[in-house]
Design a protein around this motif. Structure first.
Motif, mmCIF file in Angstrom:
data_model
loop_
_atom_site.group_PDB
_atom_site.id
_atom_site.type_symbol
_atom_site.label_atom_id
_atom_site.label_comp_id
_atom_site.label_asym_id
_atom_site.label_seq_id
_atom_site.Cartn_x
_atom_site.Cartn_y
_atom_site.Cartn_z
ATOM 1 N N GLU A 112 0.623 -1.428 -0.124
ATOM 2 C CA GLU A 112 -0.465 -0.181 0.000
ATOM 3 C C GLU A 112 1.466 1.151 0.186
ATOM 4 O O GLU A 112 0.764 2.401 -0.402
ATOM 5 C CB GLU A 112 -0.684 0.244 1.650
ATOM 6 N N ASP A 114 3.968 1.168 -1.209
ATOM 7 C CA ASP A 114 4.145 1.967 -2.265
ATOM 8 C C ASP A 114 3.674 1.668 -3.975
ATOM 9 O O ASP A 114 4.298 1.666 -5.022
ATOM 10 C CB ASP A 114 5.055 0.264 -2.516
ATOM 11 N N CYS A 115 2.343 2.253 -3.605
ATOM 12 C CA CYS A 115 0.905 2.854 -3.898
ATOM 13 C C CYS A 115 0.985 1.503 -5.201
ATOM 14 O O CYS A 115 1.176 1.928 -6.318
ATOM 15 C CB CYS A 115 1.789 3.786 -4.778
ATOM 16 N N VAL A 116 1.150 0.129 -5.103
ATOM 17 C CA VAL A 116 1.039 -0.416 -6.221
ATOM 18 C C VAL A 116 -0.692 -0.618 -5.700
ATOM 19 O O VAL A 116 -1.187 -0.380 -5.147
ATOM 20 C CB VAL A 116 1.676 -2.006 -4.826
ATOM 21 N N GLU A 117 -0.978 -0.940 -7.398
ATOM 22 C CA GLU A 117 -2.777 -1.227 -8.020
ATOM 23 C C GLU A 117 -2.955 -2.401 -7.452
ATOM 24 O O GLU A 117 -2.691 -3.078 -7.514
ATOM 25 C CB GLU A 117 -2.570 -0.911 -9.379
ATOM 26 N N ASN A 118 -4.287 -1.680 -6.922
ATOM 27 C CA ASN A 118 -4.931 -3.606 -6.402
ATOM 28 C C ASN A 118 -4.883 -4.781 -6.238
ATOM 29 O O ASN A 118 -5.147 -5.525 -5.994
ATOM 30 C CB ASN A 118 -6.269 -2.668 -6.579
ATOM 31 N N GLU A 119 -5.207 -4.884 -7.597
ATOM 32 C CA GLU A 119 -5.415 -5.671 -7.939
ATOM 33 C C GLU A 119 -4.048 -6.878 -8.034
ATOM 34 O O GLU A 119 -4.089 -8.172 -7.667
ATOM 35 C CB GLU A 119 -4.805 -6.136 -9.737
ATOM 36 N N MET A 121 -2.155 -5.742 -5.721
ATOM 37 C CA MET A 121 -1.148 -5.889 -4.284
ATOM 38 C C MET A 121 -1.877 -7.429 -3.599
ATOM 39 O O MET A 121 -1.670 -8.055 -3.000
ATOM 40 C CB MET A 121 -1.920 -5.132 -3.917
ATOM 41 N N LYS A 122 -3.023 -7.335 -4.178
ATOM 42 C CA LYS A 122 -4.171 -9.133 -4.329
ATOM 43 C C LYS A 122 -3.310 -9.974 -4.142
ATOM 44 O O LYS A 122 -3.364 -10.468 -3.580
ATOM 45 C CB LYS A 122 -5.894 -8.757 -3.987
ATOM 46 N N THR A 125 -0.013 -10.332 -1.937
ATOM 47 C CA THR A 125 -0.342 -10.658 -0.733
ATOM 48 C C THR A 125 -0.815 -11.542 -0.208
ATOM 49 O O THR A 125 -0.113 -12.856 1.236
ATOM 50 C CB THR A 125 -1.812 -10.346 0.383
ATOM 51 N N LYS B 231 6.159 7.328 -0.354
ATOM 52 C CA LYS B 231 5.762 8.799 -0.846
ATOM 53 C C LYS B 231 4.645 9.464 -0.904
ATOM 54 O O LYS B 231 3.963 9.300 0.479
ATOM 55 C CB LYS B 231 4.880 7.703 -1.883
ATOM 56 N N ARG B 234 -0.892 6.163 -1.078
ATOM 57 C CA ARG B 234 -0.351 5.015 -0.909
ATOM 58 C C ARG B 234 -1.839 5.075 -1.380
ATOM 59 O O ARG B 234 -2.701 5.201 -1.901
ATOM 60 C CB ARG B 234 -0.371 4.972 0.079
ATOM 61 N N THR B 235 -1.884 3.347 -1.636
ATOM 62 C CA THR B 235 -3.491 2.495 -2.148
ATOM 63 C C THR B 235 -3.948 1.970 -0.880
ATOM 64 O O THR B 235 -2.792 1.830 -0.218
ATOM 65 C CB THR B 235 -3.158 1.754 -3.348
ATOM 66 N N TYR B 237 -5.116 -1.323 0.560
ATOM 67 C CA TYR B 237 -6.247 -2.896 0.230
ATOM 68 C C TYR B 237 -7.342 -2.952 0.076
ATOM 69 O O TYR B 237 -8.015 -3.512 -0.991
ATOM 70 C CB TYR B 237 -5.841 -4.176 1.072
#
Lengths: 570, 277
Positions: A112, A114-119, A121-122, A125, B231, B234-235, B237
Motif C-alpha cells: 500500500e 508503495d502505491c501498488v495497484e489493487n489487483e 497487491m491482492k 499478498t 510516497k 498510498r493505495t 487494500y
C-alpha cells in the motif's frame, strides 16, 4: 564473493548516551548465509540489527563513525525506505507490529505504501501469505490470532517486498516453546525456498540451533567477541563467560568430562553422535550423583475445587480445575497460550468473578471475597512492570498499597524500608523509577506486592525477555523469598525455569489441568510435551542416547549438580 | 465479553455495496445541509431520505438498540432544557406569538416555540440515523481509504485506522491495570464513593499512558520499516472500486445539497416561516 552486509570500523553512539553502544565493529555477512547474533542484554546486539535495517540512524538519533554497506549501498547516505526494500525486519513483539485491522491488510501494508495497484497487491499478498501458511486467515482481526500466527503475519508482511535479507529480532521472546520451535523451522523453510540471507538476533541459543546455523556472532559490551561456527563456539567456554546459557546437553557433556573436540554434530541435539566411550562417561557421571531427600510439608495453603470459568457468551476457558498447593511450595504453571493459565491465576486473585467452584485459602472459603480482601494473602505480579507502576518515586510506589490500611506514616516507612532491603533496592529508595533498568523495575513491582505481606505470590512470566544473567538474578531472588517461607506460583513458557526452580508443575492444555508433577517428569513425557505445546529437554535425549533408564532422575541430578556448581562459582 | 455500542454490522445490501467514499459524501452532505437549514420542508425531505436509507441497509432497530435509546433520551432532554432556558426563543425567531396555554410563572406554551423545537428535534432525528448508518455499514478498514479519497492526507486518515486497530488492546490494558491496582488496595469498585473512585482512577492513567507510549514507539518503527510515508500517496487494500451506483448516489447527493440550500435561503434567512402570511 562480495559480502551483502559489511561493517568496517563501525561505531555508533546514541545521542542520549555517554558511551558508544557499538564499538569498532568489523563484520562481513555473505549472501545466503544464516547468522545468529547473540549476547546478553545491553551487549549491543539489537542495536547492531537496527543499524542494518536503517532504524539507525533514521529513527534513533546518534553518531556513526566508520562504514556500513548493505547490498552495495552505504546506509548513512541511504534512507530507511530504500533499506526496507532490501532488509525485511520482524520485530520482537508480534502483537505490537501488527498494524492492519485484518491479516490481509497487515501483509499488504508495505505494498500500500508503495502505491501498488489493487489487483497486483491482492495477488502478491495472497502469495506471501501462503508462504507462511496463513492464507486461510486473511480476514481475521489480530485479536483472533495466536502469538505464533501473528508472527507469521509479520513474516509475510516483509516477504511481500522480495527482500534479500531477513532480520529477526528475538523471534522467540513472546512464543510458547512449541510455537518457538515451529517458528525456527519456518525460518529455515523460507530461507531454503527464497535463498535470502537470514540474521537472527536471539539469546536462546539451544532453541535457534534446532535448525542449522552457519555462524554465530557473540557480542559483549558493544564489541564482537567471537565470530565462529556453532561447533567451535559450543566447544569453548565463551558462552558462559559472557552470560549466555549454553545448550543443556553441552553443559551436561562438559560436566561428564566428555571431550567435545571429538564429538560430531554437536551444534544440535538432532545431529549429535556420541561414541561408546563418551556414553560411558555420561553413565559414570550419573552413577556418581547422590540424591537429597526433600522435606515434606503437608499443610495445604490454597485449594482450588471444581473451578469452571467462561466469559459471557464465549467458549469455556477452564474445565473443572482441582488442585492443592502446599505452604512453601514453588510451583510453575505451564502450557500453550490461551490454555487457561492466566485465567486460573485471575480466578485465584479474584479478578474474574463469574466462576463456578471454590477457592479455599488457609482452610477458609474465599470464593465470595473481593479482590482487595484476597490481596492481603495472595499477591499478583504482572508480566510488564510498566503496567503496574503508577508512582514516579520508588518509595511511593512500594508504599502505595499500605496507604489505605490505617497504618501510621512511621509504620509504613518501616515496612517499606524492610521490603526494599530484602529486594536489594534500599540504596535506590529515593530514586525516580524512570532511572531504573527493566529488571530493577520488576523488583520494584515485586516489592510493592511483598510489602502487603501476602503468603502467596503469583507471577506472570517473571523472566520473559530476560537474558541468562538477569534471569538468574530474578530467579535466585524468588528462590530466596521462597526459602523464607513465601509460596510462589509462576506462569511461564521457560522450560528451564520450570526444571531448575520449581518443585512441581501444573500443565494446562485447552482449559484442562492435564498433569501435576515435577518439571523433570513433565519434560520427559513426550506425549504430555506434545499435548501442551511444550518442548522436550535435550537432557532427555542424552539420557535416551546413553541408555539411562530413568531420564527423570537423570534430569533431576543434572539440575542439582548445576545448582551446586553455581554456588561454588559465586 | 464487551458491549459494543457502535460497530460495523456486515450485511448484503445496497448501502453496504456502496464504496466508503460515497457513504462519507452522503454523510457529510446530509449533515451539513441538516445543520445549516431550518427549513422544515427541506428537513422533512431529508428525514424521508434518511429513513429510506436506513431501510435499504437492512440494519434492524434491535441491532442498534443502545444508540437509539440514547438518541430518544437525548432528544427529550434537549427539548426540555431548551424550553426551560429559553421559552420565548420561538416567538422571537418567527416574529409572531400565538399563545396556546399558560404553564406557570414566565412559562407560556406558544405555537412558535413548539414549531421551533420541532425543527431542532428533527435535525437530531435526521442526523443520528445517518451517522449510525455510516458507521454500521462501512467496514472499518475502508474508513481510512474513504477519508483519504476526499482529500484528507493519508497520514491523518491512517491514524483513524490505527486507533480502531488498537482500541481492543488498550481496553485490555486498562482492565488488567485496574485489576492489579485494585489488588493493591486501590478501590475502584462500587464500594467507595464516586470522588474516591475518580481519584483512584487517576492512578491507572500513568501505567496506561506508559504502556501506550511504548506501544506507539514500536508501531511507528514497524510502520517505517515497511515504508510508511515513503510516497506522497498510498493505495488501500480494502478500497472498493467506484461503480455506476456510487456515481449516481453522489450526483443525487450534490443535487439534494444544492437544491436544499437554495430552498433554505429563499426568504433571505434559513427559516421556513409559516407564521408570517
Amino acid at each position: 564473493m562480495e559480502p551483502i552486509i559489511s561493517f568496517r570500523n563501525f561505531s555508533f553512539q546514541y545521542n542520549a548516551q555517554k558511551n558508544p553502544t557499538l564499538k569498532d565493529i568489523n563484520l562481513d555477512i555473505y549472501p545466503g548465509e544464516k547468522v545468529l547474533i547473540c549476547g546478553a542484554s545491553g551487549s549491543g546486539k539489537s542495536t547492531l540489527g537496527n543499524c542494518i535495517n536503517g532504524l539507525i540512524p533514521f529513527s534513533f538519533d546518534g553518531k556513526i563513525s566508520g562504514k556500513l554497506t548493505v547490498d552495495g549501498i552505504e546506509t548513512k547516505n541511504s534512507s530507511i525506505f530504500e533499506l526496507s526494500t532490501r532488509v525485511g525486519t520482524v520485530l520482537q513483539d508480534p502483537d505490537g507490529q501488527f498494524v492492519g485491522l485484518t491479516v490481509a491488510e497487515d501483509i499488504a501494508f508495505a505494498l500500500e505504501n508503495d502505491c501498488v495497484e489493487n489487483e497486483t497487491m491482492k495477488r502478491q499478498t495472497l502469495l506471501s501469505a501462503s508462504k507462511v501458511n496463513i492464507e486461510n486467515r486473511m480476514n481475521n482481526a489480530p485479536q483472533d490470532l495466536s502469538g505464533g500466527q501473528k508472527q507469521r503475519v509479520s513474516m509475510a508482511g516483509v516477504l511481500v517486498d522480495d527482500v534479500k535479507i531477513l532480520l529477526f529480532d528475538e523471534p522467540l521472546a513472546n512464543l510458547d516453546p512449541a510455537t518457538g520451535k515451529s517458528a525456527i523451522e519456518l525460518i529455515e523453510k523460507i530461507k531454503n525456498e527464497t535463498g535470502t540471507t537470514v540474521i537472527i538476533i536471539e539469546h536462546r541459543i539451544e532453541d535457534v540451533l534446532w535448525e542449522r546455523v552457519d555462524r554465530i556472532i557473540l557480542m559483549d559490551d558493544g564489541r564482537i567477541v567471537s565470530d565462529s561456527s556453532p561447533e567451535k563456539l559450543l566447544r569453548s567456554s565463551l558462552l558462559k563467560e559472557y552470560g549466555i546459557r549454553e545448550p543443556l546437553y553441552i553443559t551436561q557433556l562438559k560436566y561428564a568430562g566428555v571431550d567435545l573436540n571429538n564429538v560430531e554434530g554437536i551444534d544440535s541435539i538432532r545431529t549429535i553422535r556420541l561414541s561408546e566411550a563418551d556414553k560411558e562417561k555420561v553413565r559414570n557421571w550419573y552413577a556418581r550423583q547422590d540424591r537429597e531427600d526433600k522435606t515434606n510439608v503437608n499443610d495445604y495453603l490454597l485449594e482450588v475445587e471444581n473451578v469452571d470459568f467462561k466469559y459471557d457468551e464465549s467458549e469455556q476457558i477452564l474445565f473443572d480445575i482441582n488442585t492443592k498447593i502446599k505452604k512453601g511450595e514453588m510451583l510453575a504453571i505451564v502450557g500453550k497460550n490461551g490454555a487457561g493459565k492466566s485465567t486460573l491465576c485471575k480466578v485465584i486473585c479474584g479478578f474474574e468473578r463469574n466462576y463456578n467452584g471454590k477457592i479455599i485459602f488457609d482452610h477458609e472459603d474465599v470464593t465470595d471475597k473481593s479482590i482487595r480482601a484476597r490481596a492481603r494473602n495472595i499477591g499478583y505480579v504482572m508480566q510488564n512492570p510498566n503496567q503496574m507502576i503508577s508512582q514516579s518515586m520508588i518509595f511511593d510506589e512500594v508504599a502505595l498499597g499500605l496507604k489505605n490500611t490505617g497504618l501510621s506514616e512511621e509504620e509504613i516507612r518501616e515496612r517499606v524500608y524492610d521490603v526494599l532491603k530484602i529486594c536489594g533496592l534500599y540504596s535506590f529508595r529515593n530514586w525516580p523509577i524512570s532511572a531504573l533498568s527493566f529488571g530493577q523495575k520488576k523488583r520494584v513491582t515485586i516489592a510493592s506486592i511483598l510489602v502487603m505481606g501476602p503468603q502467596i505470590i503469583i507471577l506472570d512470566e517473571p523472566t520473559a525477555g530476560q537474558d541468562f544473567r538477569h534471569y538468574t538474578d530474578i530467579m535466585d531472588f524468588l528462590d530466596e523469598l521462597n526459602r523464607e517461607g513465601k509460596t510462589i506460583i509462576m506462569v511461564t513458557h521457560d522450560m528451564h525455569l520450570m526444571l531448575e526452580y520449581t518443585d512441581r508443575s501444573l500443565v494446562f492444555a485447552d482449559g484442562k489441568l492435564e498433569a501435576d508433577k515435577s518439571g523433570s517428569a513433565v519434560l520427559c513425557d513426550p506425549e504430555l510435551v506434545d499435548l501442551a505445546d511444550l518442548k522436550e529437554t535435550s537432557l532427555f535425549n542424552i539420557a535416551n542416547m546413553t541408555g539411562i533408564d530413568d531420564p527423570v532422575d537423570f534430569v533431576d541430578c543434572f539440575i542439582a549438580y548445576e545448582k551446586k556448581e553455581r554456588s561454588h562459582e559465586s | 465479553m464487551k458491549v459494543r455500542v457502535l460497530n460495523y454490522i456486515p450485511k448484503e445490501s445496497f448501502i453496504h455495496s456502496l464504496s466508503g467514499t460515497t457513504k462519507l459524501i452522503i454523510f457529510l452532505s446530509f449533515s451539513f445541509l441538516c445543520g445549516l437549514s431550518f427549513d422544515t420542508r427541506v428537513l422533512l425531505f431529508l428525514l424521508f431520505l434518511s429513513v429510506l436509507g436506513f431501510s435499504l441497509s437492512r440494519i434492524k432497530l434491535s441491532e442498534i438498540r443502545i444508540m437509539s435509546t440514547f438518541l430518544v433520551v437525548f432528544i427529550v432532554m434537549n427539548a426540555i432544557l431548551l424550553f426551560i432556558f429559553n421559552p420565548e426563543y420561538g416567538p422571537k425567531l418567527y416574529g409572531s406569538r400565538t399563545l396556546l396555554f399558560h404553564i406557570a410563572g414566565k412559562y407560556d406554551m406558544t405555537l412558535e416555540q413548539l414549531f421551533y423545537q420541532f425543527n431542532v428535534s428533527l435535525k437530531y432525528v435526521i442526523g443520528f440515523p445517518i451517522a449510525i448508518l455510516f458507521i454500521s455499514t462501512t467496514n472499518p478498514s475502508e474508513f481510512a481509504s474513504s477519508l483519504s479519497a476526499i482529500g484528507v492526507p493519508y497520514r491523518v486518515s491512517y491514524s483513524v485506522s490505527l486507533a480502531l486497530r488498537y482500541i481492543p488492546d488498550i481496553q485490555r490494558d486498562f482492565s488488567e491495570i485496574s485489576q492489579s491496582q485494585e489488588a493493591r488496595g486501590i478501590a475502584l469498585g462500587k464500594d467507595v464513593g464516586f470522588f474516591e473512585r475518580l481519584k483512584n482512577s487517576a492512578k491507572i492513567l500513568l501505567p496506561l499512558v506508559l504502556t501506550s507510549l511504548s506501544r506507539i514507539d514500536e508501531i511507528s518503527n514497524s510502520m517505517q520499516l515497511r515504508s510508511f510515508g515513503k510516497k506522497k500517496n498510498r493505495t488501500w487494500y480494502m478500497k472498493k472500486k467506484m461503480t455506476v451506483n456510487d456515481y449516481l448516489v453522489i450526483a443525487f447527493c450534490i443535487v439534494v445539497f444544492v437544491v436544499g440550500l437554495i430552498i433554505t435561503n429563499q426568504g433571505g434567512n434559513n427559516l421556513y416561516n409559516p407564521f408570517v402570511g
